[in-house]
Design an enzyme around this catalytic site. Structure first.
Site, PDB file in Angstrom:
ATOM      1  N   LYS A  14       0.836  -1.072  -0.031  1.00  0.00           N
ATOM      2  CA  LYS A  14       0.026  -0.116   0.045  1.00  0.00           C
ATOM      3  C   LYS A  14       1.173   1.476   0.045  1.00  0.00           C
ATOM      4  O   LYS A  14       0.479   2.155  -0.788  1.00  0.00           O
ATOM      5  CB  LYS A  14      -1.029  -0.005   1.405  1.00  0.00           C
ATOM      6  CG  LYS A  14      -1.978  -1.319   1.274  1.00  0.00           C
ATOM      7  CD  LYS A  14      -3.116  -0.957   2.261  1.00  0.00           C
ATOM      8  CE  LYS A  14      -2.299  -1.058   3.803  1.00  0.00           C
ATOM      9  NZ  LYS A  14      -1.606  -2.317   4.130  1.00  0.00           N
ATOM     10  N   ARG A  89      -9.750   0.677   9.052  1.00  0.00           N
ATOM     11  CA  ARG A  89      -9.427  -0.535   9.298  1.00  0.00           C
ATOM     12  C   ARG A  89     -10.456  -1.392   9.898  1.00  0.00           C
ATOM     13  O   ARG A  89     -10.414  -2.302  10.220  1.00  0.00           O
ATOM     14  CB  ARG A  89      -8.108  -0.662  10.158  1.00  0.00           C
ATOM     15  CG  ARG A  89      -6.940  -0.691   9.073  1.00  0.00           C
ATOM     16  CD  ARG A  89      -5.460  -0.704  10.297  1.00  0.00           C
ATOM     17  NE  ARG A  89      -4.469  -1.372   9.971  1.00  0.00           N
ATOM     18  CZ  ARG A  89      -3.307  -0.916   9.470  1.00  0.00           C
ATOM     19  NH1 ARG A  89      -3.332   0.387   9.164  1.00  0.00           N
ATOM     20  NH2 ARG A  89      -2.384  -1.707   9.307  1.00  0.00           N
ATOM     21  N   ARG A 128      11.386  -5.583   4.797  1.00  0.00           N
ATOM     22  CA  ARG A 128      11.157  -4.123   5.223  1.00  0.00           C
ATOM     23  C   ARG A 128      11.877  -3.949   6.639  1.00  0.00           C
ATOM     24  O   ARG A 128      12.427  -3.093   6.908  1.00  0.00           O
ATOM     25  CB  ARG A 128       9.763  -3.760   5.131  1.00  0.00           C
ATOM     26  CG  ARG A 128       9.614  -2.337   4.961  1.00  0.00           C
ATOM     27  CD  ARG A 128       8.128  -2.014   4.789  1.00  0.00           C
ATOM     28  NE  ARG A 128       7.387  -2.284   5.761  1.00  0.00           N
ATOM     29  CZ  ARG A 128       5.849  -2.236   5.776  1.00  0.00           C
ATOM     30  NH1 ARG A 128       5.436  -1.804   4.571  1.00  0.00           N
ATOM     31  NH2 ARG A 128       5.219  -2.400   6.691  1.00  0.00           N
ATOM     32  N   ARG A 134      11.493   0.165  11.473  1.00  0.00           N
ATOM     33  CA  ARG A 134      10.075  -0.069  12.027  1.00  0.00           C
ATOM     34  C   ARG A 134      10.135  -1.601  12.824  1.00  0.00           C
ATOM     35  O   ARG A 134      10.376  -2.670  12.446  1.00  0.00           O
ATOM     36  CB  ARG A 134       9.186  -0.724  10.860  1.00  0.00           C
ATOM     37  CG  ARG A 134       8.316   0.913  10.295  1.00  0.00           C
ATOM     38  CD  ARG A 134       7.510   0.351   9.361  1.00  0.00           C
ATOM     39  NE  ARG A 134       6.260  -0.180  10.005  1.00  0.00           N
ATOM     40  CZ  ARG A 134       4.941  -0.275   9.385  1.00  0.00           C
ATOM     41  NH1 ARG A 134       4.910   0.256   8.385  1.00  0.00           N
ATOM     42  NH2 ARG A 134       4.159  -0.808  10.083  1.00  0.00           N
ATOM     43  N   ARG A 146      -0.611  -9.046  13.156  1.00  0.00           N
ATOM     44  CA  ARG A 146      -0.906  -7.841  12.170  1.00  0.00           C
ATOM     45  C   ARG A 146      -1.728  -8.463  11.049  1.00  0.00           C
ATOM     46  O   ARG A 146      -2.862  -8.081  10.804  1.00  0.00           O
ATOM     47  CB  ARG A 146       0.177  -7.078  11.669  1.00  0.00           C
ATOM     48  CG  ARG A 146       0.706  -6.119  12.905  1.00  0.00           C
ATOM     49  CD  ARG A 146       2.133  -5.706  12.480  1.00  0.00           C
ATOM     50  NE  ARG A 146       2.175  -4.992  11.352  1.00  0.00           N
ATOM     51  CZ  ARG A 146       3.245  -4.813  10.758  1.00  0.00           C
ATOM     52  NH1 ARG A 146       4.348  -5.131  10.973  1.00  0.00           N
ATOM     53  NH2 ARG A 146       3.281  -4.018   9.675  1.00  0.00           N
TER      54      ARG A 146
HETATM   55  P1  AMP Z   1       0.664   0.641   9.099  1.00  0.00           P
HETATM   56  O1  AMP Z   1       1.701   1.356   8.819  1.00  0.00           O
HETATM   57  O2  AMP Z   1      -0.376   0.963   8.179  1.00  0.00           O
HETATM   58  O3  AMP Z   1       0.762  -0.996   8.871  1.00  0.00           O
HETATM   59  O4  AMP Z   1       0.209   0.744  10.453  1.00  0.00           O
HETATM   60  C1  AMP Z   1       0.853   0.329  11.554  1.00  0.00           C
HETATM   61  C2  AMP Z   1       0.237   0.119  12.731  1.00  0.00           C
HETATM   62  O5  AMP Z   1      -0.460   1.331  13.228  1.00  0.00           O
HETATM   63  C3  AMP Z   1      -0.692  -0.808  12.735  1.00  0.00           C
HETATM   64  O6  AMP Z   1      -0.382  -2.364  12.810  1.00  0.00           O
HETATM   65  C4  AMP Z   1      -1.804  -0.512  13.762  1.00  0.00           C
HETATM   66  O7  AMP Z   1      -1.117  -0.707  15.142  1.00  0.00           O
HETATM   67  C5  AMP Z   1      -1.705   1.003  13.609  1.00  0.00           C
HETATM   68  N1  AMP Z   1      -2.610   1.687  12.898  1.00  0.00           N
HETATM   69  C6  AMP Z   1      -2.640   2.445  11.629  1.00  0.00           C
HETATM   70  N2  AMP Z   1      -3.460   2.786  11.129  1.00  0.00           N
HETATM   71  C7  AMP Z   1      -4.618   2.342  11.768  1.00  0.00           C
HETATM   72  C8  AMP Z   1      -6.036   2.354  11.897  1.00  0.00           C
HETATM   73  N3  AMP Z   1      -6.652   2.959  10.815  1.00  0.00           N
HETATM   74  N4  AMP Z   1      -6.712   1.761  12.709  1.00  0.00           N
HETATM   75  C9  AMP Z   1      -5.919   1.308  13.745  1.00  0.00           C
HETATM   76  N5  AMP Z   1      -4.776   1.172  14.055  1.00  0.00           N
HETATM   77  C10 AMP Z   1      -3.980   1.716  13.062  1.00  0.00           C
END
Ligand code: AMP
Length: 190
Positions: A14, A89, A128, A134, A146
């Protein structure tokens, strides 16, 4: 306006594809993951709260991420459109997003879901993790959680957009350019 939700499990590409779409269509990128990571870096109260969830691979509470998006939508006026990456989400987030956009007289154009094999997702995320700071990409248990959280709580959000005839799946396997071509073709045809 072109308002896209880029959907898919962690590691589906994404972020990478968002960058390319932003460049081509001149859109504003809204990634809740990026915003939360910045808050963690700056050690804000929000960042400290979010870190507890992110480190375990769990979702940050709906109110928190909805608040973040509301703020961003207010900041970025007069843009050609938005790419929502990692948001919504949950179905609650999707409903709230519709409400926030509707109150501004705009709406989601299309949700595109990147589909990638489980094994490939884990491989990409571990890779990554080697290249970035990260920590949630550096631990296989967190990665698996996740993906599980995605399957249990997030996948269902697709139904919300299907019901509005705004949902398309995209084969997320292959090279970055191949996948990008598929996304552009889908946008053009839609
Ligand atoms: P991402 O970079 O989108 O993979 O997000 C990393 C982490 O941030 C996720 O595993 C969640 O813990 C948190 N996170 C990001 N976006 C959301 C969302 N829309 N709702 C809830 N948690 C989020």
């Amino acid at each position: 306006m072109l308002n896209i939700v880029l959907f898919g499990p962690p590691g589906a590409g994404k972020g990478t594809q968002s960058e390319k779409l932003i460049e081509k269509y001149n859109l504003q990128h809204l990634s809740t993951g990026d915003i939360l990571r910045k808050a963690i870096q700056n050690q804000t109260p929000l960042g400290l709260e979010a870190k507890q969830f992110i480190d375990k691979g769990e979702l940050v509470p709906d109110e928190t991420v909805i608040g973040l998006i509301a703020k961003e939508l207010d900041i970025h006026k007069n843009v050609k459109g938005f790419i929502f990456d990692g948001f919504p989400r949950t179905t609650v987030q999707a409903q709230k997003l519709d409400e926030m956009l509707n109150s501004k007289g705009i709406s989601i154009t299309l949700m595109m879901a990147l589909e990638v094999d489980h094994k490939e997702l884990v491989k990409r995320l571990l890779n990554r993790g080697l290249l970035s700071a990260r920590t949630d990409d550096q631990n296989e248990t967190v990665i698996e959680n996740r993906i599980k959280v995605y399957n249990e709580y997030t996948q269902i959000v697709a139904e919300y957009y299907k019901a509005q005839n705004k949902f398309k799946t995209i084969d997320g396997m292959g090279s970055i350019d191949e996948i990008f071509e598929r996304l552009c073709k889908t946008i053009k045809e839609f």
